[in-house]
Scaffold this active site. Structure first.
Site, PDB file in Angstrom:
ATOM      1  N   GLU A 177    -105.735 -27.395  40.805  1.00 34.76           N
ATOM      2  CA  GLU A 177    -106.990 -26.953  41.210  1.00 34.76           C
ATOM      3  C   GLU A 177    -107.861 -27.007  41.133  1.00 34.76           C
ATOM      4  O   GLU A 177    -108.163 -26.901  39.733  1.00 34.76           O
ATOM      5  CB  GLU A 177    -106.937 -25.690  41.683  1.00 34.76           C
ATOM      6  CG  GLU A 177    -108.045 -24.414  43.015  1.00 34.76           C
ATOM      7  CD  GLU A 177    -107.814 -22.920  42.931  1.00 34.76           C
ATOM      8  OE1 GLU A 177    -107.538 -23.078  43.793  1.00 34.76           O
ATOM      9  OE2 GLU A 177    -108.382 -22.202  41.612  1.00 34.76           O
ATOM     10  N   SER A 180    -100.683 -13.393  34.359  1.00 37.85           N
ATOM     11  CA  SER A 180    -101.679 -13.683  35.675  1.00 37.85           C
ATOM     12  C   SER A 180    -100.757 -13.993  36.417  1.00 37.85           C
ATOM     13  O   SER A 180    -100.527 -14.121  37.868  1.00 37.85           O
ATOM     14  CB  SER A 180    -102.902 -14.345  35.436  1.00 37.85           C
ATOM     15  OG  SER A 180    -103.484 -13.472  34.550  1.00 37.85           O
ATOM     16  N   ARG A 223    -119.181 -38.168  33.370  1.00 34.67           N
ATOM     17  CA  ARG A 223    -120.284 -37.200  32.657  1.00 34.67           C
ATOM     18  C   ARG A 223    -120.742 -38.705  31.930  1.00 34.67           C
ATOM     19  O   ARG A 223    -122.036 -38.855  31.899  1.00 34.67           O
ATOM     20  CB  ARG A 223    -120.255 -35.829  32.761  1.00 34.67           C
ATOM     21  CG  ARG A 223    -121.426 -35.588  31.692  1.00 34.67           C
ATOM     22  CD  ARG A 223    -120.818 -34.195  31.143  1.00 34.67           C
ATOM     23  NE  ARG A 223    -120.730 -34.922  29.359  1.00 34.67           N
ATOM     24  CZ  ARG A 223    -119.907 -33.991  28.767  1.00 34.67           C
ATOM     25  NH1 ARG A 223    -119.917 -32.851  29.180  1.00 34.67           N
ATOM     26  NH2 ARG A 223    -119.472 -34.442  27.557  1.00 34.67           N
ATOM     27  N   ARG A 252    -112.885 -26.680  35.739  1.00 34.43           N
ATOM     28  CA  ARG A 252    -113.751 -26.196  36.728  1.00 34.43           C
ATOM     29  C   ARG A 252    -115.324 -27.032  35.900  1.00 34.43           C
ATOM     30  O   ARG A 252    -115.167 -27.699  34.914  1.00 34.43           O
ATOM     31  CB  ARG A 252    -113.903 -24.867  36.012  1.00 34.43           C
ATOM     32  CG  ARG A 252    -115.305 -23.814  36.715  1.00 34.43           C
ATOM     33  CD  ARG A 252    -115.584 -22.516  36.183  1.00 34.43           C
ATOM     34  NE  ARG A 252    -114.363 -21.810  36.496  1.00 34.43           N
ATOM     35  CZ  ARG A 252    -113.679 -21.189  36.526  1.00 34.43           C
ATOM     36  NH1 ARG A 252    -114.261 -19.986  35.691  1.00 34.43           N
ATOM     37  NH2 ARG A 252    -113.007 -19.911  36.765  1.00 34.43           N
ATOM     38  N   LYS A 281    -111.082 -36.610  31.657  1.00 34.20           N
ATOM     39  CA  LYS A 281    -111.169 -37.264  33.093  1.00 34.20           C
ATOM     40  C   LYS A 281    -112.454 -37.784  33.267  1.00 34.20           C
ATOM     41  O   LYS A 281    -113.754 -38.592  33.486  1.00 34.20           O
ATOM     42  CB  LYS A 281    -110.280 -37.633  33.869  1.00 34.20           C
ATOM     43  CG  LYS A 281    -109.305 -38.598  33.691  1.00 34.20           C
ATOM     44  CD  LYS A 281    -107.683 -38.575  34.582  1.00 34.20           C
ATOM     45  CE  LYS A 281    -107.300 -38.462  34.548  1.00 34.20           C
ATOM     46  NZ  LYS A 281    -106.531 -39.983  34.250  1.00 34.20           N
ATOM     47  N   PHE A 291    -120.986 -29.872  33.303  1.00 33.58           N
ATOM     48  CA  PHE A 291    -119.824 -30.407  32.007  1.00 33.58           C
ATOM     49  C   PHE A 291    -118.704 -29.775  32.794  1.00 33.58           C
ATOM     50  O   PHE A 291    -118.547 -29.447  33.961  1.00 33.58           O
ATOM     51  CB  PHE A 291    -120.136 -28.914  30.507  1.00 33.58           C
ATOM     52  CG  PHE A 291    -120.071 -28.133  31.284  1.00 33.58           C
ATOM     53  CD1 PHE A 291    -119.192 -26.817  31.340  1.00 33.58           C
ATOM     54  CD2 PHE A 291    -121.345 -27.668  31.409  1.00 33.58           C
ATOM     55  CE1 PHE A 291    -120.016 -25.606  31.648  1.00 33.58           C
ATOM     56  CE2 PHE A 291    -122.658 -26.158  31.288  1.00 33.58           C
ATOM     57  CZ  PHE A 291    -120.751 -25.397  31.628  1.00 33.58           C
ATOM     58  N   ASP A 347    -103.119 -23.306  41.256  1.00 30.81           N
ATOM     59  CA  ASP A 347    -104.052 -22.633  40.091  1.00 30.81           C
ATOM     60  C   ASP A 347    -103.384 -22.821  39.028  1.00 30.81           C
ATOM     61  O   ASP A 347    -103.646 -22.064  38.092  1.00 30.81           O
ATOM     62  CB  ASP A 347    -105.027 -21.972  40.921  1.00 30.81           C
ATOM     63  CG  ASP A 347    -104.366 -20.490  41.096  1.00 30.81           C
ATOM     64  OD1 ASP A 347    -103.189 -20.289  40.770  1.00 30.81           O
ATOM     65  OD2 ASP A 347    -105.140 -19.778  41.365  1.00 30.81           O
TER      66      ASP A 347
END
Length: 273
Positions: free
Chosen positions: A143, A53, A29, A79, A24, A43, A74
């Site tokens: 997140e 983790s 972009r 990112r 998406k 990007f 998260d």
């Protein structure tokens, strides 16, 4: 083996969400670029948190395993990288506009205007994202982190140091990290200022080019209308200022040339301009 299988089953929707969200944002972009417009998204990348983790964070925050999906925001992370700080807030607005369509924004955390004590900067948005599974629609938390390249470089180093020192980074290194965060902020500010100056210079160049084009066109009109003396006078005045950057002189000359044209005077009398 059954435990590993259960974990993999749990994480499948998160993996699907990450892949869909990456598509998406990459599509947004590409739409900007196809229109030959500047894209605030440089990007986008994503990841699903490693099982180790997840367990470590659950223990650290006393999150019961049966409440992981409700309390850990998260497990799925996207990112979004931007060139400039201004771009971050443009991306935030794009995300807000899509809330209620592709996903639902639950809340936001602005660590750019309000950095963490460590110096960490980023803009976080927690969303609820619907995933279509074989058993029906499943809504999961994800997140979104929006940051500049400089912010990301700093955050990557900090994350590596936290991993190396098990979150007990020596005081000396903490201080150096804080100084580095200040340097990264200055870099972002300087690059944004340079960008603004470049944009302003481009706008001034375009304005000057358009005005010069109009001056030349109208001088040629004077020649075609037999007003050679006036045309030559205006041509001489134009030659004297054409290498200047004073837009007022160009605009003044253009106004005087237009007033010498019959069509301009006709419109002036008819109040059509």
């Amino acid at each position: 083996m059954n435990v590993i299988k259960e974990w993999k089953t749990l994480l499948i929707p998160y993996e699907q969400a990450v892949e869909e969200l990456k598509v998406k944002f990459k599509a947004i972009r590409n739409q900007y670029r196809e229109l030959n417009e500047y894209s605030p998204i440089e990007f986008a990348m994503g990841r699903v948190k490693k099982i180790s983790s997840i367990i470590e964070k659950a223990e650290r925050r006393s999150i019961p395993m049966e409440q992981l999906e409700e309390q850990m925001e998260d497990i799925a992370g996207i990112r979004i990288m931007c060139q400039f700080v201004d771009d971050i807030y443009e991306v935030v607005n794009l995300i807000r506009e899509r809330s209620g369509k592709d996903f639902t924004v639950l809340y936001e955390k602005d660590y750019i205007k309000n950095p963490k004590d460590s110096g960490y900067k980023s803009y976080h948005i927690i969303i609820k994202y619907p995933v279509q599974t074989a058993l029906g629609t499943k809504e999961i938390l994800a997140e979104l982190q929006i940051r500049t390249l400089a912010m990301n470089f700093w955050a990557t180093i900090e994350h590596s140091l936290n991993y190396k020192y098990k979150s007990h980074i020596p005081d000396e290194i903490i201080e150096r990290l804080k100084n580095s965060a200040i340097a990264a902020t200055r870099l972002d500010e300087e690059m944004m200022e340079i960008s603004r100056e470049v944009v302003n210079a481009q706008l001034m160049f375009e304005e000057k080019s358009n005005t010069i084009r109009d001056i030349i066109t109208n001088i040629q009109l004077l020649f075609t209308q037999g007003k050679e003396i006036e045309a030559l006078d205006f041509q001489q005045r134009f030659d004297n200022i054409k290498n200047n950057d004073n837009m007022f002189e160009f605009e003044l000359l253009l106004t005087e040339i237009k007033k010498s044209l019959p069509r301009y005077n006709h419109f002036e009398k008819g109040k059509l301009i």
